[in-house]
Enzyme design. Sequence first.
Site, PDB file in Angstrom:
ATOM      1  N   ASP A 173       0.853  -1.193   0.000  1.00 18.40           N
ATOM      2  CA  ASP A 173       0.000   0.000   0.000  1.00 18.40           C
ATOM      3  C   ASP A 173       0.892   1.247   0.000  1.00 18.40           C
ATOM      4  O   ASP A 173       1.770   1.380   0.858  1.00 18.40           O
ATOM      5  CB  ASP A 173      -0.910   0.008   1.237  1.00 18.40           C
ATOM      6  N   THR A 204       2.381 -10.757  -9.838  1.00 23.10           N
ATOM      7  CA  THR A 204       1.370 -10.844  -8.784  1.00 23.10           C
ATOM      8  C   THR A 204       0.012 -10.531  -9.406  1.00 23.10           C
ATOM      9  O   THR A 204      -0.075 -10.106 -10.569  1.00 23.10           O
ATOM     10  CB  THR A 204       1.652  -9.824  -7.661  1.00 23.10           C
ATOM     11  N   GLU A 205      -1.048 -10.685  -8.613  1.00 30.71           N
ATOM     12  CA  GLU A 205      -2.383 -10.355  -9.112  1.00 30.71           C
ATOM     13  C   GLU A 205      -2.465  -8.876  -9.517  1.00 30.71           C
ATOM     14  O   GLU A 205      -2.979  -8.540 -10.578  1.00 30.71           O
ATOM     15  CB  GLU A 205      -3.454 -10.671  -8.054  1.00 30.71           C
TER      16      GLU A 205
END
Length: 213
Positions: A114, A188-189
């Site tokens: 984040d 990654t996603e």
Amino acid sequence: MRLRKVKNLEARLDTCRGRLLLEKEPTCFQSVFGNDHPVIAEFGIGRGKFILEMAKRHPEKNFFGVERVDSVMIQAMEKVREEKNIRYLIANVEDLVEILPDNSLSGLFLNFSDPWPKKRNRKRRLTYRDYLKQYDRWLIEGSTVQLKTDSDILFAFSIEEVSQTGHILRDVTLDLSKSSAYEDNIRTEYEERFAEQELPIRALRYDSGKALL
Ligand SMILES: C[S@@+](CC[C@H](N)C(=O)[O-])C[C@H]1O[C@@H](n2cnc3c(N)ncnc32)[C@H](O)[C@@H]1O
């Protein structure tokens, strides 16, 4: 932490618990995995595609994924089939001090952490200097830390923090797809989404160092 409702979460967690979840107590990875292979961590695994693929590619290593949102973590845990070299913990990274022993990790991945774009929240970024110092305690000297991000704010901040804490940056790139240092990259996603839009991914590495503590 629970953000979204997912169906039968408690029951689904229970199904995975014995097999996968590392309990929140001081961890001895040797007894958890039943061997002394190196342990590689990812903090903030999301749905866990990256770390599971790493575990498949590297049976000679153990993998440890941390994610604070249980309704997200369950999706990572349910992807596991026969892999015995992976364990998960539902926790905030800041709470790992009680759980992870010093010198217990041999590598760390921070994938699309984040960015906390507002400056007043910069201490929450997982590359804030206090986190980097804690990683130096958990990591065996010379272990690699790798960051990938789409956020210029987080990337610039991370370069500054890594340098300020005395680490030597390497493999710094503004476009991972054009760097030979990341030829074996596993997406990654989150990364898949950016790749579909042909947006560049920023990446860097550095090696942990006890002398810097
Ligand atoms: C933007 S997503 C990226 C997920 C995954 N790494 C990927 O690249 O697809 C960031 C993830 O990190 C988790 N996360 C953020 N801060 C965390 C913290 N302090 N401790 C544990 N997990 C955290 C979030 O819940 C979220 O699932």
